[in-house]
Design an enzyme around this catalytic site. Structure first.
Site, PDB file in Angstrom:
ATOM      1  N   LYS A  18      -0.141   5.497   8.370  1.00 41.45           N
ATOM      2  CA  LYS A  18       0.652   5.603   7.139  1.00 41.45           C
ATOM      3  C   LYS A  18      -0.282   5.660   5.939  1.00 41.45           C
ATOM      4  O   LYS A  18      -0.140   6.531   5.063  1.00 41.45           O
ATOM      5  CB  LYS A  18       1.607   4.422   7.033  1.00 41.45           C
ATOM      6  CG  LYS A  18       2.522   4.421   5.815  1.00 41.45           C
ATOM      7  CD  LYS A  18       1.978   3.612   4.641  1.00 41.45           C
ATOM      8  CE  LYS A  18       1.899   2.127   4.956  1.00 41.45           C
ATOM      9  NZ  LYS A  18       1.453   1.351   3.747  1.00 41.45           N
TER      10      LYS A  18
ATOM     11  N   THR B 131       0.861  -1.172   0.000  1.00 47.66           N
ATOM     12  CA  THR B 131       0.000   0.000   0.000  1.00 47.66           C
ATOM     13  C   THR B 131       0.902   1.228   0.000  1.00 47.66           C
ATOM     14  O   THR B 131       1.621   1.475   0.970  1.00 47.66           O
ATOM     15  CB  THR B 131      -0.932   0.017   1.218  1.00 47.66           C
ATOM     16  OG1 THR B 131      -1.820  -1.104   1.144  1.00 47.66           O
ATOM     17  CG2 THR B 131      -1.760   1.300   1.247  1.00 47.66           C
TER      18      THR B 131
ATOM     19  N   LYS C 226      -7.599   1.495  -2.918  1.00 48.74           N
ATOM     20  CA  LYS C 226      -7.240   1.142  -1.535  1.00 48.74           C
ATOM     21  C   LYS C 226      -7.477   2.333  -0.610  1.00 48.74           C
ATOM     22  O   LYS C 226      -7.860   2.177   0.551  1.00 48.74           O
ATOM     23  CB  LYS C 226      -5.780   0.698  -1.473  1.00 48.74           C
ATOM     24  CG  LYS C 226      -5.307   0.275  -0.070  1.00 48.74           C
ATOM     25  CD  LYS C 226      -6.071  -0.930   0.462  1.00 48.74           C
ATOM     26  CE  LYS C 226      -5.607  -1.306   1.875  1.00 48.74           C
ATOM     27  NZ  LYS C 226      -4.319  -2.003   1.885  1.00 48.74           N
TER      28      LYS C 226
END
Length: 293
Positions: A239, A96, A171
């Protein structure tokens, strides 16, 4: 098909295991030698000593790493994937990352006649272990079609959603939705508990109605029990939300709830909860409660 898998963390470890068990001609590499040795002992394949050796004959290289700089170093750094794998191959990035990083890596790959698919995953460690992940991909559809047999070994759902970067953008949508749901669940549980309700009974009733969600089904009872030592860590969620908020600022998209939840996660980090599951948002509502265990 000769496949290399790089990154044997919580997700990559079982994903690479599925490829080995399905009989692919596989090579693996992990920066942590201890974890590589553990994987090798379980799945009966010795890990390669370097990225260059791992990818030397690979037709497809899949990576599952932590953040932008990790991916950039492994793919484009000295002795990295792009400099060592044969031309005509494909790189699948299951990390990711930011969408910008995906586009940057795709451009470098193209210059070396290597296909690139950004393909972040969702489903957690349990999904990886059970081969039930969801893969959100971006890239050329013809390239994506070539890697579908690989994705099918560890994913129940996989789809190409547009050009490179589309997987990472999807995502981001996933993480935005999760953040809002978990915060709403945390506030509901906190309210009900403080109001003196029997929350086990409340959950039994509302869990069959419009409030039902994956988070309620899988996290509500553990949240009530104060158990957060599992699952997707707060540090990783922050993050990911950092990538979301950066992208939103660039595009001038307002995400007020996401920005607020990100700050609630920062509060959990301040309670030494960075490695706890994302459901630990409840702790941010319990100021003065015991520190997370």
């Amino acid at each position: 098909m000769k496949v290399c898998f790089i990154g044997l963390g919580a997700m990559g470890y079982p994903m690479a295991g599925h490829l080995q068990q399905k009989g692919f001609a596989l090579s693996v590499y992990n920066r942590s030698v201890t974890k590589a040795q553990q994987w090798s002992a379980q799945f009966g394949l010795a890990a390669s000593p370097s990225v260059a050796k791992a990818v030397a004959s690979a037709e497809v290289v899949a990576v599952c790493l932590g953040a932008d700089e990790d991916v950039r170093q492994v793919l484009a750094g000295e002795g990295g994937v792009f400099s060592a794998m044969p031309a005509g191959g494909i790189v699948i990035d299951h990390s990711t990352t930011s969408a910008g990083l995906a586009r940057e890596m795709a451009a470098l790959a193209s210059a070396r006649n290597i296909g690139f698919i950004d393909a972040p995953v969702s489903g957690g460690e349990a999904g990886a272990i059970n081969g039930r992940l969801t893969v959100m991909a971006g890239g050329d559809i013809d390239v994506f079609t070539r890697i579908e047999p690989i994705l099918a070994t560890y994913a129940a759902r996989y789809q190409c959603l547009g050009p490179v970067g589309s997987g990472q953008m999807a995502k981001m949508v996933n993480q935005i939705c999760i953040a809002g749901l978990v915060q709403g669940l945390a506030e509901g549980l906190h309210f009900g508990t403080e109001a003196g309700l029997d929350m086990e009974a409340v959950l039994d009733v509302i869990g069959g109605g419009a409030a039902q969600s994956w988070q309620m089904d899988n996290r509500a009872k553990t949240m009530l029990a104060g158990s957060f030592d599992f699952g997707f860590a707060v540090d990783w969620m922050r993050k990911d939300l950092g990538y979301v908020l950066d992208e939103a600022r660039q595009r001038k998209i307002s995400l007020p709830v996401t920005a607020l939840v990100d700050q609630f996660y920062a509060q959990v980090q301040n309670l030494d909860g960075g490695r706890l599951d994302t459901s630990s948002l409840l702790l941010a509502l319990q100021q003065g409660a015991e520190k997370p265990r």
